[in-house]
Each structure stands twice: as C-alpha cells, then as structure tokens.
Design an enzyme around this catalytic site. Structure first.
Site, mmCIF file in Angstrom:
data_model
loop_
_atom_site.group_PDB
_atom_site.id
_atom_site.type_symbol
_atom_site.label_atom_id
_atom_site.label_comp_id
_atom_site.label_asym_id
_atom_site.label_seq_id
_atom_site.Cartn_x
_atom_site.Cartn_y
_atom_site.Cartn_z
ATOM 1 N N HIS A 137 -2.072 -22.972 -54.942
ATOM 2 C CA HIS A 137 -1.711 -21.626 -54.473
ATOM 3 C C HIS A 137 -0.297 -21.322 -54.991
ATOM 4 O O HIS A 137 0.660 -21.224 -54.215
ATOM 5 C CB HIS A 137 -1.776 -21.580 -52.941
ATOM 6 C CG HIS A 137 -1.819 -20.190 -52.381
ATOM 7 N ND1 HIS A 137 -1.949 -19.054 -53.160
ATOM 8 C CD2 HIS A 137 -1.743 -19.738 -51.086
ATOM 9 C CE1 HIS A 137 -1.961 -17.982 -52.380
ATOM 10 N NE2 HIS A 137 -1.835 -18.375 -51.138
ATOM 11 N N GLN A 140 2.202 -18.476 -53.707
ATOM 12 C CA GLN A 140 2.726 -18.742 -52.358
ATOM 13 C C GLN A 140 4.021 -19.561 -52.443
ATOM 14 O O GLN A 140 4.962 -19.340 -51.669
ATOM 15 C CB GLN A 140 1.670 -19.494 -51.537
ATOM 16 C CG GLN A 140 2.117 -19.889 -50.155
ATOM 17 C CD GLN A 140 2.174 -18.725 -49.170
ATOM 18 O OE1 GLN A 140 1.229 -17.969 -49.060
ATOM 19 N NE2 GLN A 140 3.288 -18.580 -48.460
ATOM 20 N N ASP A 233 -0.127 -25.866 -42.504
ATOM 21 C CA ASP A 233 -1.184 -24.945 -42.939
ATOM 22 C C ASP A 233 -2.398 -25.223 -42.046
ATOM 23 O O ASP A 233 -2.433 -26.228 -41.320
ATOM 24 C CB ASP A 233 -1.507 -25.233 -44.423
ATOM 25 C CG ASP A 233 -2.592 -24.322 -44.995
ATOM 26 O OD1 ASP A 233 -2.851 -23.245 -44.424
ATOM 27 O OD2 ASP A 233 -3.191 -24.694 -46.033
ATOM 28 N N CYS A 275 2.119 -20.730 -44.488
ATOM 29 C CA CYS A 275 1.673 -19.707 -45.446
ATOM 30 C C CYS A 275 0.926 -18.563 -44.759
ATOM 31 O O CYS A 275 0.864 -17.459 -45.285
ATOM 32 C CB CYS A 275 0.796 -20.350 -46.518
ATOM 33 S SG CYS A 275 -0.606 -21.253 -45.846
ATOM 34 N N ARG A 320 5.920 -12.738 -50.178
ATOM 35 C CA ARG A 320 4.758 -12.816 -51.075
ATOM 36 C C ARG A 320 4.753 -11.627 -52.038
ATOM 37 O O ARG A 320 4.436 -11.750 -53.211
ATOM 38 C CB ARG A 320 3.439 -12.805 -50.279
ATOM 39 C CG ARG A 320 3.195 -13.998 -49.373
ATOM 40 C CD ARG A 320 3.126 -15.302 -50.114
ATOM 41 N NE ARG A 320 2.198 -15.251 -51.241
ATOM 42 C CZ ARG A 320 0.857 -15.227 -51.153
ATOM 43 N NH1 ARG A 320 0.282 -15.291 -49.973
ATOM 44 N NH2 ARG A 320 0.097 -15.185 -52.234
HETATM 45 N N1 NVA Z 1 -5.324 -23.768 -47.199
HETATM 46 C C1 NVA Z 1 -5.560 -22.381 -46.854
HETATM 47 C C2 NVA Z 1 -4.475 -21.511 -47.394
HETATM 48 C C3 NVA Z 1 -4.601 -20.046 -47.040
HETATM 49 C C4 NVA Z 1 -3.500 -19.215 -47.612
HETATM 50 C C5 NVA Z 1 -6.918 -21.971 -47.399
HETATM 51 O O1 NVA Z 1 -7.233 -22.303 -48.556
HETATM 52 O O2 NVA Z 1 -7.687 -21.325 -46.673
HETATM 53 N N1 CP Z 2 -0.968 -16.882 -47.466
HETATM 54 C C1 CP Z 2 -2.031 -16.234 -48.001
HETATM 55 O O1 CP Z 2 -2.437 -16.452 -49.141
HETATM 56 O O2 CP Z 2 -2.574 -15.302 -47.178
HETATM 57 P P1 CP Z 2 -3.921 -14.483 -47.441
HETATM 58 O O3 CP Z 2 -5.065 -15.460 -47.393
HETATM 59 O O4 CP Z 2 -3.953 -13.460 -46.344
HETATM 60 O O5 CP Z 2 -3.836 -13.841 -48.803
#
Ligand code: NVA
Ligand code: CP
Length: 336
Positions: A137, A140, A233, A275, A320
C-alpha cells in the site's frame, strides 16, 4: 515547485522501486502541495489530462484522495467500480492496459495480487499507481511519513512500532518505507505474522544504508519501550475470508493497542497511527457482528486510544490526499 523530483513516466507500484531520497522527495512534495492548498494557491499543473481509477476492492480515503487530488491538478477522472468494468472477467489485464492507455494519462489500480498491478503497468503506456494490493500500500506510506515528519519535525531516528499482522500490505510497506528513510522499525506479533523472510533480508540492506534498525518482537512490552509511534491495522484485511476472524482474534488480541500499552513506551509524546478504517468500537456492521460474536468491544485498537490526544489518525487520513497528489504530479510532469 521548490521540490525537485523527476519521476516522470515512472509507475508507483511499490516502495522497493524507489530510493530513500525519492521517497523523502515525495514527502516534501506532498508538504509543499498541502501548503499551497491551505493557502488557496491554484496548482493545476496537469490541466487537460485524464486519469482512470480501477477499484476491485472498496475504498473511502484512497478513492476520494485520487479524485480530489486529480481535480486540484486540473485533471478529469473516470471511476471504475468493482462491478463496473470488464477487467479480469471479460477482458485481460493486458488488453485493459492498452485500451486505457489510449484514453488516459495515468491509471490507478486497487485490487488483489501485486502481480496484477505489475502486469497492468507492464502493458500500460502511461504511469500506473498502486492504490492497494494484498502485498503493498505504497501511497499510504508517503502519507504516514508526511504525518510523522509534520508531528516530530524529522524522520531519521524515530522509533516506529507496528503491532498486528505484519505480513500483509501495511506491515510490508511500512517496513520498506521506514528502512529506506532511516526510521527504526519494529514489528510486534506472533512469529507466524512476521513479514516474508526475503523482504526482511532486502530491508536489512536498506536499513544498513539509511542507518535504521529493524526488529521483530513477540513481546509487546519489549517492543514498545521507547516508541515514538505505535501503528496498527485491521486484523482481517479486505478480500480475506470471514472464517479467519476467530484465529486472528485469538492470535492478535494480546497485540491490541490500548492505554496500558501506550503507557509502556515510557514516553508521553508517543503517537498512535492507523491507516483506517479501524475497528475501535462496535459502530460498524462488521465490528458489531464480530464484537458480539467474540465478546469484544474493540479489535486492534481501543476506542480510548483511538479518541485520545495521542491519536493522529485524522491528520494521517487527510495527508492521503496531499501525498497522492504528489505521486501523480511527480510521475506525470517533470519537476526538475
Ligand atoms: N490491510 C488493510 C488496509 C486497508 C487500508 C486491507 O487490506 O484491508
Ligand atoms: N487507508 C485506506 O486505504 O483507506 P481506504 O480503504 O478507505 O481507501
């Protein structure tokens, strides 16, 4: 722009593809764009361009950030939702990439395997930006580093502790980002949730170069001693089956970020980051369902910590937008 950064034509797929200086350059550019936005200074540097956003998983922050940032830069945006495109179902990634490249100057992709976004980028003739995969990610992390730099005034030498499933997108990307810019990184979780050994080995090399340290701890009290940042997270990520909740709760409950853990840092200035979205109470559908099923009021972080003065999660969420703007601007234009 004061920030001189030339990433024009590059994809933004994972932080492994960027040097520490480039990552810090993106953080600086984000700060500069944020200041311009706050001062009401127009910055339509990409006037007349168009971008496509492909989301195979849901989103609030990432989608809104790409849309607002693109509009601030003068660009048009087309959003393709998880149901609204042919990708993968009736049209291959390679064909999609070539079609979209003929209409758009940049493509964002959020979805499952990292190999999908890598393939999209391989066939696309325009920059491709990773808006989250199961493995990474990267946008982020630019926002997270910006938030930390704003808060502490510097990055190098900060002690950063990640609590929870460190094998997934956030743990992986935070480890790479911290190691590359000189932030001391600790992952704290049961051993089976430690990041992939090959990725750890690569990060050990980056850490050696930047002067950072890398630690992998199973004991929360030992991990957080001296921490400047405690980050967590969700325990179950998008796309994972609902059946894994029970195992995750059993494994990761001792790693919840709560007030007692925050006190164990021994520092009053420690901040909490996430996040988002977060299961800090039972006010979400999934949080309520799982909370009631497993007799918990919160999952990875308590409401008390989430709502405390130490929590900087909403500054982080705002960042973000500024950092995604920096990623798009620097890969679409020559800022030298
Ligand atoms: N680990 C989480 C991050 C969301 C921003 C996911 O992949 O759902
Ligand atoms: N942190 C993040 O990526 O949030 P969303 O899933 O809302 O985009």
């Amino acid at each position: 722009m004061n920030t001189k950064l030339n990433l024009q034509g590059r994809d933004f797929l994972k932080l492994l593809d960027f040097t520490g200086a480039e990552i810090e350059g993106l953080v600086s550019l984000s700060a500069e764009l944020k200041a311009m936005k706050k001062a009401g200074v127009p910055h339509r540097y990409c006037e007349g361009k168009n971008i496509a956003l492909i989301f195979e998983k849901t989103s609030t922050r990432t989608r809104c950030s790409f849309e607002v940032a693109a509009r601030d830069l003068g660009m048009g945006v087309t959003y393709l939702d998880p149901q609204g495109s042919q990708i993968g179902k009736k049209e291959s990634i390679a064909d999609t990439a070539r079609v979209l490249s003929s209409m758009f100057e940049g493509i964002e992709y959020r979805g499952y395997g990292q190999e999908i976004v890598e393939e999209l980028a391989h066939y696309a003739a325009v920059p491709v930006w990773n808006g989250l995969t199961s493995e990474a990610h990267p946008t982020q992390i630019i926002a997270d580093l910006l938030t930390m730099r704003e808060h502490f005034g510097h990055l190098r030498g900060l002690n950063f502790v990640y609590m929870g499933d460190a094998r997934y997108n956030m743990g992986n990307s935070l480890m790479v980002g911290c190691a590359k810019v000189g932030v001391n990184f600790t992952a704290c979780c049961p051993e089976k949730y430690f990041p992939d050994a090959k990725l750890i080995a690569a990060c050990e090399g980056f850490a050696k170069e930047s002067g950072a340290t890398l630690r992998f701890e199973t004991d929360p009290a030992a991990a957080v001693k001296g921490a400047d940042v405690i980050y967590t997270d969700v325990w179950v990520s998008m796309g994972e089956p609902v059946e894994v909740w029970e195992e995750r709760i059993n494994d990761l409950a001792p790693y919840q970020v709560n007030a007692a853990l925050m006190r164990k840092t021994g520092k009053d200035e420690t901040v909490f980051m996430h996040c988002l979205p977060a299961y800090h109470d039972l006010k979400t559908q999934v949080g309520k369902e799982m909370g009631e099923k497993f007799g918990r009021e919160a999952m990875e972080v308590t409401d008390e910590v989430f709502e405390s003065a130490q929590s900087i999660v909403f500054d982080e969420a705002e960042n973000r937008m500024h950092s995604i703007k920096a990623v798009m601007l620097s890969t679409l234009e020559n800022l030298q």
